[in-house]
Design a protein around this motif. Structure first.
Motif, PDB file in Angstrom:
ATOM      1  N   THR A   4       5.571  78.603  68.691  1.00 30.90           N
ATOM      2  CA  THR A   4       5.182  76.906  68.171  1.00 30.90           C
ATOM      3  C   THR A   4       5.941  75.946  68.751  1.00 30.90           C
ATOM      4  N   SER A   5       5.232  74.650  69.105  1.00 35.50           N
ATOM      5  CA  SER A   5       6.040  73.677  69.552  1.00 35.50           C
ATOM      6  C   SER A   5       5.630  72.623  68.749  1.00 35.50           C
ATOM      7  N   LEU A   6       6.594  71.980  67.991  1.00 38.45           N
ATOM      8  CA  LEU A   6       6.746  70.707  67.220  1.00 38.45           C
ATOM      9  C   LEU A   6       7.188  69.346  68.076  1.00 38.45           C
ATOM     10  N   ARG A   8       1.451  73.254  72.146  1.00 40.55           N
ATOM     11  CA  ARG A   8       1.319  74.318  73.014  1.00 40.55           C
ATOM     12  C   ARG A   8       0.177  73.910  73.924  1.00 40.55           C
ATOM     13  N   ASP A  36       8.867  81.482  67.406  1.00 43.90           N
ATOM     14  CA  ASP A  36       7.628  82.364  67.515  1.00 43.90           C
ATOM     15  C   ASP A  36       6.443  81.571  68.617  1.00 43.90           C
ATOM     16  N   PRO A  63       6.725  74.322  60.609  1.00 47.99           N
ATOM     17  CA  PRO A  63       5.360  74.786  61.201  1.00 47.99           C
ATOM     18  C   PRO A  63       4.704  73.329  61.696  1.00 47.99           C
ATOM     19  N   ASP A  91       0.467  71.427  66.769  1.00 47.81           N
ATOM     20  CA  ASP A  91       1.093  72.266  67.647  1.00 47.81           C
ATOM     21  C   ASP A  91       1.078  72.219  69.223  1.00 47.81           C
ATOM     22  N   ARG A 117       1.716  70.524  61.726  1.00 43.34           N
ATOM     23  CA  ARG A 117       0.518  70.690  60.928  1.00 43.34           C
ATOM     24  C   ARG A 117      -0.340  69.058  61.309  1.00 43.34           C
TER      25      ARG A 117
END
Length: 690
Positions: free
Chosen positions: A457-459, A406, A455, A309, A404, A311
């Motif tokens: 989320t865009s890394l 997005r 889900d 995820p 993130d 951060r």
């Protein structure tokens, strides 16, 4: 060990440079390792020096830390970075070290950032006693990969780092070292500030002779000594490591971790490594002729990052160590994708029937089609697109990493791959090629490669910028013609990343990337007509060379000190005014305030930036940086205050700067600059200083 607090090195012209030296116990003479930079050895850089140089001395080296001419307690003046005077002085210093009774005659160099830059530059001059170097978080190309421009796009780091150097270049020497002449030396440094550093760099918006000087990529063959190049995936300078491995003619190795802009034994994100032990194995081989086995290990060792995820700050990044015996690696080959209608990202290497982007992609079968499917997609990004970009050069000790994606994706033209059913390892520098047209004479593109989780989320994996007026080369600026189609290419930053099964790849194209990039005063609409992505993919069927064991570092020694204001760095606060459309980002840039017990000095080093942009009026954008540095001991109180404000109109950039100096409560110096730099070369720069 024996620590010599201040040793004077007298140069041929009579200039004296101040050095601090750590000498090991035991038999002498021994090889020496030099770090040569302008960041004051007595105070500002004392904490970093207290870890690295004693560690080198404990390993049997004479560690020598020298303040450059015009910095710290050294004589002379320093007006710019990476000058021939700087290099000539360093060659004299190396010769002086080699002649000392405690030195065997063999000298190495080590450095990070500025001292990493000049380690390469000085190696290219071939001083006879220099036998090997370690360069960390540095660049071989001062225009392509430094804090001023990226792809020809002006970075806001030019302002923030320029403000930092603006503050520290004219700081006073320590009266405890130079005596009563400290004030006259200080006034000489203040009066020598003819131009703020950020203004000097803005006077060179293209890759001209100013940037070529000190860019060792101009002639890699000049560097013959062995080079250990070190970087971090979070740092702004990682591309250098791969270019040096590919182009240097002599012995070389590369080490890339997950780190920000710091040495790997103290860097964040982790994992940290016992870097001092690693570099002493390097120097033991080249300076002591001891069989450490380091040259039998892979040419490139790197942290292969895994999805997690996103951060804005990390303690450690997920992943594992990997290695390549040679670079470029034979196991890595380009995989070609196409930007297609309806926001699709399709590979031209898919086997028939393999529509899900799975293992067939990794196998790279026969092309499904030869040509590209044309499309038309217009994009004019909101002014605040880029708000989750993170810093251009993260240090890892605050909220400075990309979050993130997005929110930025929403202001971009996005192209998504099918869901992957097998992992894909990306290692190297992706290349984007676009066919596009514009409705303005100038513009920029930011291209991001993201990993999109199930889900949503865009890394961000990697990214790149391009000033479209430099589409034909960074040595020139050519206005765009509205409506004319152009084919442009953009090489993204290097990355090593495993895209897991269940994820998608996303290419996101935007016309803004604020506040990492200084905003243009126009909102250009681009129309995309075609595009390809060339992805460096490692064949999972070819075994990776086992990397060396990189152990955890020991607990660093504590500097005898008392923290008054804790250090803090990163993006603190985002403010959006729903009424007038203003978006404001506040950034803190504090080294803090600390009392140094060994020197009896209180050092204050505080700073902040404020970036503003307006959704409806691009000419309302501004970037402001303020800095202060203070020195306090007994009745000695010296302080500097600087400020810089960058704005733009439809013709160019305006930079207003000021510098003030105080001896106690008395202001002894004040100068203000007002400089203007046009976007195109047919208008001459102009400025005013009072």
């Amino acid at each position: 060990m024996q620590i010599l607090e201040t040793v004077w090195i007298t140069l041929q012209d009579g200039c004296k440079l101040a050095a601090r030296i750590w000498l090991p116990d035991g038999p002498r003479p021994v090889p020496a390792i030099l770090e040569y930079l302008p960041y004051r050895r007595r105070d500002r850089h004392r904490g970093d020096d207290a870890i690295l140089h004693p560690g080198l001395a404990e390993s049997g080296y004479a560690a020598v830390r020298v303040d450059m001419r015009g910095a710290g307690d050294s004589d002379g003046l320093m007006n710019d970075e990476y000058t021939p005077r700087e290099w000539a002085d360093a060659c004299e210093v190396i010769a002086w070290i080699a002649q000392q009774p405690w030195c065997s005659g063999a000298v190495g160099m080590i450095g990070i950032s500025w001292s990493g830059f000049n380690s390469l530059q000085i190696a290219a001059l071939r001083p006879p006693a220099l036998k090997a170097i370690v360069t960390a978080c540095s660049t071989d190309d001062r225009y392509a990969d430094d804090m001023h421009y990226m792809g020809g796009v002006l970075l806001n780091d030019n302002l923030q780092y320029g403000s930092t150097l603006f503050t520290w270049t004219p700081t006073p020497p320590d009266p405890d070292i130079v005596g009563d002449k400290w004030k006259s030396m200080w006034l000489q440094r203040l009066n020598a500030m003819e131009l703020p550093p950020a203004s000097r760099w803005m006077a060179h918006p293209t890759r001209d002779d100013y940037w070529r000087s000190g860019s060792v990529c101009e002639d890699y063959s000049r560097i013959e000594v062995p080079v250990l190049a070190v970087g971090g995936w979070a740092d702004g300078y990682t591309n250098t490591v791969l270019r040096l491995l590919e182009n240097l003619p002599g012995p070389r190795k590369g080490l890339i971790g997950p780190w920000g802009h710091a040495f790997p034994h103290v860097a964040t994100p982790g994992p940290r490594i016992d870097f001092i032990r690693y570099v002493t194995r390097w120097f033991d081989h080249w300076l002591k002729n001891e069989p450490t086995g380091i040259m039998n290990e892979p040419m490139l060792t790197y942290w292969l990052q895994e999805a997690e995820p996103p951060r804005v700050s990390y303690t450690e990044r997920r992943g594992r160590w990997a290695a390549e015996q040679h670079w470029p690696a034979q196991a890595i080959a380009p995989q070609r994708w196409a930007l297609s209608p309806d926001g699709r990202l399709e590979t031209s290497w898919l086997d028939d029937g393999a529509e899900d982007g799975g293992a067939a992609i990794a196998r790279r079968g026969e092309p499904r089609h030869e040509g590209l499917v044309p499309f038309t997609q217009s994009i004019c990004s909101p002014a605040a697109t880029g708000i989750v970009s993170g810093e251009w050069c993260p240090y890892g000790n605050g909220p400075d990493m990309p979050g993130d994606q997005r929110e930025d994706d929403a202001g971009s033209a996005c192209f998504d791959s099918p869901v992957f059913t097998a992992p894909l390892q990306i290692t190297g520098r992706p290349v984007i090629r676009l066919g596009l047209s514009a409705d303005s004479s100038q513009g920029m593109i930011a291209v991001r490669l993201n990993a999109v989780a199930p889900d949503g989320t865009s890394l961000r994996i990697t990214y790149g910028l391009l000033n479209l007026t430099q589409r034909n080369g960074h040595d020139r600026r050519e206005p765009l013609t509205a409506g004319e189609r152009y084919d442009v290419a953009l090489t993204l930053n290097a990355a090593a990343f495993i895209l897991p099964a269940g994820y998608r790849l996303r290419v996101a194209v935007s016309t803004a990337y604020w506040p990492l990039a200084a905003p243009l005063p126009v909102r250009t609409t681009l129309t995309l007509h075609s595009g390809t992505l060339e992805l460096p993919v490692r064949d999972s069927g070819i075994a990776s060379t086992p990397p060396p064991c990189l152990g955890r570092p020991p607990v660093p020694p504590a500097l005898p000190s008392r923290i008054i204001v804790p250090p803090q760095r990163g993006r603190l606060r985002l403010i959006r005014d729903m009424n007038d459309g203003d978006t404001t980002l506040e950034v803190v840039r504090n080294l803090g305030a600390i009392y140094l017990e060994e020197t009896g000095l209180r050092l204050d080093a505080l700073g902040r930036e404020t970036y503003k942009v307006n959704a409806l009026d691009p000419c309302a954008a501004s970037s402001r940086a303020v800095r202060s540095a203070g020195f306090h001991r007994g009745e000695w109180h010296a302080r500097l205050e600087v400020s810089s404000l960058l704005t733009a109109d439809d013709g160019g950039w305006r930079l207003v700067s000021s510098l003030e100096a105080f001896d106690g409560d008395s202001r002894i110096f004040h100068r203000r600059w007002d400089d203007y730099y046009p976007f195109f070369s047919d208008i001459a720069p102009k400025g005013d200083a009072t």
